[in-house]
Design a protein around this motif. Structure first.
Motif, PDB file in Angstrom:
ATOM      1  N   CYS A 198       0.991  -1.390  -0.192  1.00 46.65           N
ATOM      2  CA  CYS A 198      -0.062  -0.074  -0.067  1.00 46.65           C
ATOM      3  C   CYS A 198       0.802   1.152  -0.024  1.00 46.65           C
ATOM      4  N   TYR A 199       2.033   1.284  -0.177  1.00 47.13           N
ATOM      5  CA  TYR A 199       2.954   2.347  -0.541  1.00 47.13           C
ATOM      6  C   TYR A 199       3.032   2.502  -2.032  1.00 47.13           C
ATOM      7  N   GLN A 200       2.374   1.891  -2.725  1.00 46.33           N
ATOM      8  CA  GLN A 200       2.620   1.836  -4.311  1.00 46.33           C
ATOM      9  C   GLN A 200       1.958   3.043  -4.823  1.00 46.33           C
TER      10      GLN A 200
ATOM     11  N   GLY B 122       6.213  -3.902  -5.504  1.00 47.43           N
ATOM     12  CA  GLY B 122       6.722  -3.362  -4.105  1.00 47.43           C
ATOM     13  C   GLY B 122       8.110  -3.272  -4.003  1.00 47.43           C
ATOM     14  N   VAL B 123       9.039  -3.429  -3.078  1.00 47.71           N
ATOM     15  CA  VAL B 123      10.491  -3.348  -3.006  1.00 47.71           C
ATOM     16  C   VAL B 123      11.110  -4.667  -3.208  1.00 47.71           C
ATOM     17  N   TYR B 124      12.274  -4.580  -3.370  1.00 48.40           N
ATOM     18  CA  TYR B 124      13.078  -5.932  -3.619  1.00 48.40           C
ATOM     19  C   TYR B 124      12.926  -7.094  -2.445  1.00 48.40           C
TER      20      TYR B 124
ATOM     21  N   GLY C 192      14.838  -1.088  -4.322  1.00 44.30           N
ATOM     22  CA  GLY C 192      15.372  -1.515  -3.005  1.00 44.30           C
ATOM     23  C   GLY C 192      14.724  -1.120  -1.949  1.00 44.30           C
ATOM     24  N   CYS C 193      14.833  -1.789  -0.480  1.00 43.71           N
ATOM     25  CA  CYS C 193      14.500  -0.810   0.641  1.00 43.71           C
ATOM     26  C   CYS C 193      15.896  -0.325   1.124  1.00 43.71           C
ATOM     27  N   ILE C 194      15.962   1.087   1.263  1.00 50.30           N
ATOM     28  CA  ILE C 194      17.144   1.612   1.943  1.00 50.30           C
ATOM     29  C   ILE C 194      17.313   0.836   3.326  1.00 50.30           C
ATOM     30  N   MET C 195      16.387   0.657   4.301  1.00 47.31           N
ATOM     31  CA  MET C 195      16.559   0.214   5.576  1.00 47.31           C
ATOM     32  C   MET C 195      17.140  -1.196   5.424  1.00 47.31           C
ATOM     33  N   ALA C 196      16.652  -1.887   4.493  1.00 45.08           N
ATOM     34  CA  ALA C 196      16.919  -3.343   4.386  1.00 45.08           C
ATOM     35  C   ALA C 196      18.579  -3.440   4.117  1.00 45.08           C
TER      36      ALA C 196
ATOM     37  N   ILE D 256      10.948  -8.044   8.461  1.00 50.85           N
ATOM     38  CA  ILE D 256      10.816  -8.613   7.282  1.00 50.85           C
ATOM     39  C   ILE D 256      11.549  -7.567   6.127  1.00 50.85           C
ATOM     40  N   ASN D 257      11.866  -6.433   6.414  1.00 54.66           N
ATOM     41  CA  ASN D 257      12.727  -5.473   5.411  1.00 54.66           C
ATOM     42  C   ASN D 257      14.100  -5.900   5.776  1.00 54.66           C
ATOM     43  N   SER D 258      14.502  -6.905   5.253  1.00 51.86           N
ATOM     44  CA  SER D 258      15.824  -7.478   5.116  1.00 51.86           C
ATOM     45  C   SER D 258      16.027  -8.424   3.941  1.00 51.86           C
TER      46      SER D 258
ATOM     47  N   PHE E  18      17.485   2.305   9.970  1.00 51.07           N
ATOM     48  CA  PHE E  18      16.301   2.796  10.102  1.00 51.07           C
ATOM     49  C   PHE E  18      15.813   3.251   8.959  1.00 51.07           C
ATOM     50  N   CYS E  19      14.500   3.831   8.665  1.00 46.75           N
ATOM     51  CA  CYS E  19      14.158   3.891   7.345  1.00 46.75           C
ATOM     52  C   CYS E  19      14.130   5.820   7.172  1.00 46.75           C
ATOM     53  N   PRO E  20      14.885   6.199   6.095  1.00 53.04           N
ATOM     54  CA  PRO E  20      14.898   7.460   5.920  1.00 53.04           C
ATOM     55  C   PRO E  20      13.705   8.303   5.525  1.00 53.04           C
ATOM     56  N   THR E  21      12.819   7.492   5.224  1.00 50.58           N
ATOM     57  CA  THR E  21      11.322   8.217   4.623  1.00 50.58           C
ATOM     58  C   THR E  21      10.653   8.560   5.814  1.00 50.58           C
ATOM     59  N   HIS E  22      10.569   7.470   6.919  1.00 46.27           N
ATOM     60  CA  HIS E  22      10.095   7.718   8.135  1.00 46.27           C
ATOM     61  C   HIS E  22      10.724   8.821   8.973  1.00 46.27           C
ATOM     62  N   LEU E  23      11.898   9.028   8.904  1.00 48.85           N
ATOM     63  CA  LEU E  23      12.827   9.585   9.703  1.00 48.85           C
ATOM     64  C   LEU E  23      12.464  11.091   9.497  1.00 48.85           C
TER      65      LEU E  23
ATOM     66  N   PRO F  12       5.330   2.471  13.252  1.00 45.72           N
ATOM     67  CA  PRO F  12       6.335   2.405  14.397  1.00 45.72           C
ATOM     68  C   PRO F  12       7.777   2.359  13.618  1.00 45.72           C
ATOM     69  N   GLU F  13       8.170   2.843  12.491  1.00 43.57           N
ATOM     70  CA  GLU F  13       9.224   2.897  11.891  1.00 43.57           C
ATOM     71  C   GLU F  13       9.656   4.700  12.256  1.00 43.57           C
ATOM     72  N   CYS F  14       8.616   5.214  12.659  1.00 42.24           N
ATOM     73  CA  CYS F  14       9.078   6.608  13.122  1.00 42.24           C
ATOM     74  C   CYS F  14       9.807   6.822  14.376  1.00 42.24           C
TER      75      CYS F  14
ATOM     76  N   VAL G  83       7.477  10.216   1.118  1.00 38.72           N
ATOM     77  CA  VAL G  83       7.084   9.473   0.140  1.00 38.72           C
ATOM     78  C   VAL G  83       8.415   8.480  -0.282  1.00 38.72           C
ATOM     79  N   CYS G  84       8.211   7.389  -0.263  1.00 38.86           N
ATOM     80  CA  CYS G  84       9.581   6.337  -0.455  1.00 38.86           C
ATOM     81  C   CYS G  84       9.650   6.333  -1.806  1.00 38.86           C
ATOM     82  N   PRO G  85      10.879   6.707  -2.166  1.00 39.15           N
ATOM     83  CA  PRO G  85      11.471   6.798  -3.759  1.00 39.15           C
ATOM     84  C   PRO G  85      11.171   5.467  -4.503  1.00 39.15           C
ATOM     85  N   ASN G  86      11.787   4.599  -3.627  1.00 40.89           N
ATOM     86  CA  ASN G  86      11.704   3.156  -4.313  1.00 40.89           C
ATOM     87  C   ASN G  86      10.626   2.695  -4.436  1.00 40.89           C
ATOM     88  N   MET G  87       9.675   2.580  -3.447  1.00 41.25           N
ATOM     89  CA  MET G  87       8.251   2.030  -3.770  1.00 41.25           C
ATOM     90  C   MET G  87       7.763   2.581  -5.036  1.00 41.25           C
ATOM     91  N   LYS G  88       8.144   4.009  -5.350  1.00 38.09           N
ATOM     92  CA  LYS G  88       7.187   4.745  -6.449  1.00 38.09           C
ATOM     93  C   LYS G  88       7.962   4.308  -7.751  1.00 38.09           C
TER      94      LYS G  88
HETATM   95 FE1  SF4 Z   1      12.105   0.468   3.255  1.00 41.45          FE
HETATM   96 FE2  SF4 Z   1      11.388   2.775   4.204  1.00 41.45          FE
HETATM   97 FE3  SF4 Z   1      10.750   2.632   1.739  1.00 41.45          FE
HETATM   98 FE4  SF4 Z   1       9.534   1.047   3.654  1.00 41.45          FE
HETATM   99  S1  SF4 Z   1       9.368   3.289   3.433  1.00 41.45           S
HETATM  100  S2  SF4 Z   1      10.335   0.370   1.839  1.00 41.45           S
HETATM  101  S3  SF4 Z   1      11.172   0.982   5.001  1.00 41.45           S
HETATM  102  S4  SF4 Z   1      12.795   2.677   2.775  1.00 41.45           S
END
Ligand code: SF4
Ligand code: 13P
Length: 303
Positions: free
Chosen positions: A22-24, A57-59, A82-86, A110-112, A168-173, A196-198, A260-265
């Motif tokens: 649901c971030y797509q 979704g992401v990788y 990819g997911c930057i946090m993973a 699971i983000n790994s 950490f997730c750069p988007t939520h931070l 909870p990633e905030c 906005v998560c750039p990789n999700m988009k």
């Molecule tokens: Fe990874 Fe953050 Fe994007 Fe979720 S929002 S996929 S944790 S970078």
């Protein structure tokens, strides 16, 4: 060309399904079989009879689907999503972390990557992290890679010592305390719902903290009419769309326009069509990693 029609035609011809986080981009829902959070989508991946799973979704999500459906073809429209946090943890620094804290079970978000999962005891998602750690019954656990989800689990389970890795997730931070204060001031009647990633100081100021799916369910059930959402934009777009379509008369406001998560988009209808047509961008997993990584996810699904 009507992309939606063409994608649906290809899905039928190839017995394919599309799983969408649901971030797509919200228009992808038009061609999706299942839309939801990481837990829900991994459950669907483990159950499907389709021959092809296209993961919007992401990788790491597509990798998890492949682990749970090893005989199916799993496709990802953009291999660079990819997911930057993973990517903040790899096997080498996981081993260093484990050596610093020997003989303690490792819970991984699971983000790994599959490689990291293969060296962990059990997986969790943001919907079930507290439950997974509680049911593990250990006095101390290591939590990787998200320090903030780990800290959130710690706040719910004071009886367990949670030692977190520093990912950490750069988007939520990007969500700051000032954003929360401003949202309270500008929308005094709204509830603030956060992922909870905030950062924990941000999450503390929310009225509700939950995974993307929990946030969406909470908002739908609540009697309130206005909500500020402290997670990725895709959640807000879907809530406003459903509110309009189903006459909830509710308004959802994104806490800050940069969430906005750039990789999700990176996925869109064009690259979904192209990927389904060519069957390129197939996920493969090294067999030396696959078994252990699958066990790590399956332990979670059994719970
Ligand atoms: Fe990874 Fe953050 Fe994007 Fe979720 S929002 S996929 S944790 S970078
Ligand atoms: P969910 O577990 O809520 O789907 O979140 C996944 C994610 O990547 C959040 O940033």
């Amino acid at each position: 060309m009507d992309l939606i029609q063409e994608i649906n035609k290809l899905k039928k011809e190839k017995n394919a399904i599309i799983l969408t986080h649901c971030y797509q981009n919200v228009e992808i829902d038009e061609v999706s079989d299942f839309v939801g959070d990481s837990l829900y989508l991994s459950q669907q991946a483990s159950k499907t009879n389709a021959d092809i799973i296209l993961f919007a979704g992401v990788y790491f999500m597509a990798q998890s689907a492949k682990l749970l459906s090893p005989n199916k073809k799993v496709l990802l429209p953009n291999m660079n999503s990819g997911c930057i946090m993973a990517d903040m943890i790899d096997v080498e620094n996981l081993k260093i972390f484990k050596n610093q804290h020997p003989n303690i079970p490792v819970v991984c978000y699971i983000n790994s990557t599959a490689e990291v999962k293969a060296h962990c005891d059990i997986c969790c998602t943001s919907s079930n992290a507290v439950k997974v750690v509680r049911e593990l019954g250990a006095k101390k656990i290591l939590f990787v890679p998200d320090t903030y989800l780990g800290t959130y689990v710690q706040s719910k389970l004071p009886e367990v010592e949670v030692i977190t890795f520093n990912g950490f997730c750069p988007t939520h931070l990007r969500i700051r305390i000032q954003d929360m204060e401003l949202a309270r001031k500008n929308h005094p009647n709204a509830l603030i719902l956060a992922h909870p990633e905030c950062h924990q100081e941000v999450a503390k100021l929310a009225d509700f903290v939950g995974s993307t799916k929990e946030i969406m369910e909470f908002a739908k059930k609540s009697d309130k009419k206005e909500f500020v959402i402290a997670t990725e934009k895709g959640v807000v777009d879907r809530l406003n769309r459903d509110s309009k379509k189903e006459n909830w008369n509710k308004t959802f406001i994104l806490i800050n326009e940069n969430i906005v998560c750039p990789n999700m988009k990176k996925n869109n209808l064009e690259n979904i069509y192209e990927t389904l047509l060519t069957e390129q961008n197939e996920i493969t997993i090294d067999p030396s990693v696959a078994q252990k990584a699958t066990e790590c996810i399956e332990r979670m699904l059994k719970l």
